[in-house]
Motif scaffolding. Structure first.
Motif, PDB file in Angstrom:
ATOM      1  N   ILE B 178       0.855  -1.189   0.000  1.00 27.85           N
ATOM      2  CA  ILE B 178       0.000   0.000   0.000  1.00 27.85           C
ATOM      3  C   ILE B 178       0.891   1.238   0.000  1.00 27.85           C
ATOM      4  O   ILE B 178       1.899   1.291   0.684  1.00 27.85           O
ATOM      5  CB  ILE B 178      -0.926  -0.012   1.246  1.00 27.85           C
ATOM      6  N   GLU B 179       0.481   2.212  -0.784  1.00 27.52           N
ATOM      7  CA  GLU B 179       1.237   3.474  -0.866  1.00 27.52           C
ATOM      8  C   GLU B 179       1.114   4.252   0.437  1.00 27.52           C
ATOM      9  O   GLU B 179       0.055   4.221   1.047  1.00 27.52           O
ATOM     10  CB  GLU B 179       0.689   4.334  -2.009  1.00 27.52           C
ATOM     11  N   PRO B 180       2.128   5.009   0.826  1.00 23.87           N
ATOM     12  CA  PRO B 180       3.489   4.966   0.294  1.00 23.87           C
ATOM     13  C   PRO B 180       4.202   3.686   0.755  1.00 23.87           C
ATOM     14  O   PRO B 180       4.371   3.486   1.950  1.00 23.87           O
ATOM     15  CB  PRO B 180       4.152   6.210   0.886  1.00 23.87           C
ATOM     16  N   ARG B 183       6.991   3.673   3.348  1.00 20.65           N
ATOM     17  CA  ARG B 183       6.661   3.763   4.769  1.00 20.65           C
ATOM     18  C   ARG B 183       6.068   2.448   5.282  1.00 20.65           C
ATOM     19  O   ARG B 183       6.374   2.016   6.380  1.00 20.65           O
ATOM     20  CB  ARG B 183       5.683   4.930   4.974  1.00 20.65           C
ATOM     21  N   HIS B 184       5.211   1.836   4.459  1.00 21.11           N
ATOM     22  CA  HIS B 184       4.553   0.604   4.915  1.00 21.11           C
ATOM     23  C   HIS B 184       5.568  -0.526   5.103  1.00 21.11           C
ATOM     24  O   HIS B 184       5.402  -1.371   5.972  1.00 21.11           O
ATOM     25  CB  HIS B 184       3.441   0.200   3.954  1.00 21.11           C
ATOM     26  N   LYS B 187       8.113   0.493   8.167  1.00 22.14           N
ATOM     27  CA  LYS B 187       7.557   0.373   9.517  1.00 22.14           C
ATOM     28  C   LYS B 187       7.285  -1.086   9.907  1.00 22.14           C
ATOM     29  O   LYS B 187       6.669  -1.338  10.936  1.00 22.14           O
ATOM     30  CB  LYS B 187       6.287   1.220   9.644  1.00 22.14           C
TER      31      LYS B 187
END
Lengths: 343, 341
Positions: B178-180, B183-184, B187
């Motif tokens: 999933i965008e962005p 970051r996904h 994290k």
């Protein structure tokens, strides 16, 4: 000598192959009781052409609570909907039994209506899902607006991005049938603009049209439905559920260390609270006690997010927020159940 | 928990020892000799030194993750083997050092997510539940139909099923798409996905190392790096391995924001099986360059006891947490006596 060495190595290699082929299938030794499940396989093959064979099935992996209430009503098991939700994910309908959510006898009564594959939502469930997704978009935009107003375009940018990145694809297919003009282009161009030149005067107008687009998409639902407590409460709880998870993802050691998640949850709660204001008098009339619990929980909840820029110290722990959200959900469920039995 | 190697009481076998045995048995080579060898072999394959399992009290447990493989639940459906895995995305907090705590998205309460393992040709069924707030998904590397590609967002509280055949064999990975995506992934929503070849690889002490970065202030630059989730952990707690034993490393580079890193092993050279997609090594090296999402099998054995570092040779990245060491443990004398009798 070299030859002998070669033979030995070959033998050793053979031994290794033999041995490791025995030891490398460890799970075969302790599989869970083999489940012969023709349904599951059928369901998989149905996947590509779903939705036309016989009865509508309810996807226990993704159905909202009120949809699951059909099973609760049929079997007369209190809080079954929540139990089904808590038991996710399910690999097959039979997992309801293996996971001890219901008994085999109970399962036999509902098995024709249970599915685990993606189903096309219909009726109210579809509308709740649609409005919840738009509600999340709205929450993102509300908090983005606050941040833009406070001249924090960098912080606003992810909240402009999230509606397109995480949610839009889920409502996209419905826009046509609901006669709503696509607004992905609007959202994307706003994001481009904020990223490239946040001082551009067009930001304000683009933002306004983005917000209008989401409002317009929400307004495609009949006004009567949007003022029905049983319906709106389901949307509110979807929003609060996400807010709750986001809030938990924002806090470490009592401090807000992930502002994006704090802001997401703020947006969702603010919008959920707005929605509740619209129906609160009706709820108060239909179920005064439930209203009192929901109203006071919201009053507590809203204090957790004093501003769009996070406070230095978290106002409440994620656990406390979870409790408030659960209180609202449980009391809402009473109202939703009542309105369902009336209908 | 299933293991892909048996833990025997005897001393582990290395290529060198097999060779020695072969030479000793030269006089009686034949059915009897082979039989004896098989017998000896059948009791011990690979031995792992005892581990100091002391772990931080959060979603990281780097010592456990090294050799922890999730083979799923095996079911038989219509004559096919189905491996069913359950993955739940959640949120948790990990300690990057004594001063810094960081919110991650975890899979089954850990970072990286479980190392899923299947055999080529198995049917893989992944039950994915999202309880992590944002929309998430699981995208598997490998060959599968478009609808199983895992790019569609699964919203909070919802579950879905990904089902496909395990192919082709190799070291693969899975991650949220999933965008962005930066970051996904950064994290925490990633893990290794190993598909074993139809003919198993030779026995070895198999170890998983996942390199990742942490951007704690969301500025698009990593502040910390780690092997298997926890910065500097294997520096402070070296990974014990046995001298002369074949080590098979499954290495994945999932560092976002930095386009490329290397993996360097001290005082040794390793055989490289690129993407784990062959049974014969393509090269020997002590540094291998790995772009984003690249992963390989590296095989080696240490000749001398002692501590040996491993790290990306981008030393700034190593210094900020992506650094560890092996502690090569000598075979004890008593064990040797037992084995040679």
């Amino acid at each position: 000598m070299r030859k002998i060495r070669y033979i030995c190595l070959t033998a050793a290699a053979a031994a290794i192959v033999t041995l490791s082929s025995c030891s490398s299938t460890p799970t075969a030794e302790n599989p869970s009781a083999p489940v012969i499940s023709p349904q599951a396989t059928e369901a998989v093959s149905e996947n590509s052409h779903s939705g036309h064979a016989g009865k509508e099935k309810i996807n226990i992996n993704s159905a909202i609570l009120s949809e699951l209430d059909k099973f609760e009503a049929k079997l007369g098991v209190p809080a079954l909907s929540n139990k089904i939700q808590a038991g996710r994910p399910y690999g097959s309908p039979e997992d309801l039994v293996t996971k001890k959510v219901i008994t085999q006898e109970q399962f036999d009564q509902i098995k024709d209506q249970v599915g685990v594959q993606e189903v096309v939502l219909t009726g109210e469930a579809k509308d709740v899902d649609y409005m919840s997704k738009l509600g999340l978009m709205k929450g993102h935009l509300l908090v983005a607006q606050e941040l833009l107003d406070q001249n924090q375009p960098k912080q606003a940018e992810p909240h402009i991005g999230h509606p397109v990145e995480e949610i839009y694809v889920d409502v996209e297919e419905q826009l046509n049938e609901r006669k709503v003009k696509e607004f992905k282009t609007t959202l994307v161009s706003l994001q481009d603009l904020v990223k490239s030149n946040s001082k551009d005067s067009k930001v304000k107008t683009n933002f306004a049209s983005s917000m209008q687009s989401v409002d317009g998409a929400i307004a495609a639902l009949p006004a009567e439905q949007r003022s029905k407590p049983g319906f709106v409460l389901q949307v509110i709880n979807e929003l609060l559920d996400s807010a709750n998870s986001e809030y938990g993802a924002a806090i470490a050691d009592g401090k807000i260390t992930a502002p994006i998640e704090y802001q997401d949850s703020r947006g969702f709660v603010v919008y959920a609270n707005d929605l509740y204001k619209g129906i609160s008098s009706q709820v108060a009339q239909a179920d005064p006690e439930a209203h009192k619990a929901i109203d006071s929980s919201f009053a507590e909840l809203i204090k957790v997010w004093p501003a769009a820029i996070p406070p230095a110290k978290a106002v409440k722990t994620p656990n406390d927020v979870t409790k408030l959200v659960k209180t609202i959900e449980e009391n809402s469920q009473k109202v939703v159940d009542k309105s369902n039995t009336k209908a | 928990m299933p293991n892909n190697f048996a833990l025997g009481n005897e001393k582990p076998w290395s290529r060198r020892q097999l060779l020695k045995l072969g030479l000793a048995g030269a006089g009686v080579i034949g059915a009897a000799g082979l039989w004896q060898m098989l017998n000896l072999q059948s009791k011990s394959i690979v031995k792992v030194p005892p581990l100091d399992m002391e772990a931080p009290d959060d979603g990281t447990n780097p010592m456990k993750m090294l050799r922890d493989f999730d083979y799923g639940t095996v079911k038989q459906e219509n004559g096919r083997t189905i491996r069913e895995f359950q993955l739940t995305a959640g949120t948790s907090i990990i300690k990057l050092n004594s001063a810094v705590s960081y919110n991650i998205w975890d899979l089954n309460g850990r970072i990286p997510g479980p190392t899923l393992r299947a055999k080529q040709g198995d049917r893989v069924r992944v039950l994915f539940l999202n309880k992590a707030g944002h929309s998430h998904s699981l995208h598997f590397h490998g060959v599968h139909p478009a609808e199983m590609d895992g790019v569609r967002p699964i919203s909070n509280g919802k579950a879905t099923i990904y089902e496909f055949d395990a192919e082709p064999y190799g070291v693969h990975l899975y991650h949220c798409h999933i965008e962005p995506v930066t970051r996904h992934i950064a994290k925490g929503l990633y893990g290794m996905f190993i598909i074993d070849p139809p003919t198993p690889r030779p026995p070895a002490d198999e170890i998983v190392l996942v390199m990742a970065g942490y951007d704690v202030n969301d500025d698009g630059h990593n502040d910390y790096y780690a092997f298997n989730g926890s910065p500097h952990h294997y520096m402070d707690h070296p990974i014990p391995i046995y001298q002369d034993q074949l080590i098979r490393l499954y290495v994945l580079n999932i560092i976002e924001y930095d386009p490329v890193v290397t993996f360097h092993l001290h005082a040794n050279f390793f055989d490289v099986y690129r993407y784990g997609m062959s049974m014969t090594p393509s090269e020997k090296a002590d540094v291998i360059t790995m772009g984003m999402a690249e992963r390989h099998i590296l095989e080696f054995a240490f000749r001398y006891p002692g501590k040996y570092m491993f790290h990306p040779h981008q030393d700034a990245i190593a210094e900020n947490g992506c650094m560890g060491q092996f502690e090569v443990v000598a075979q004890s004398k008593s064990q040797k006596t037992v084995n040679n009798s």
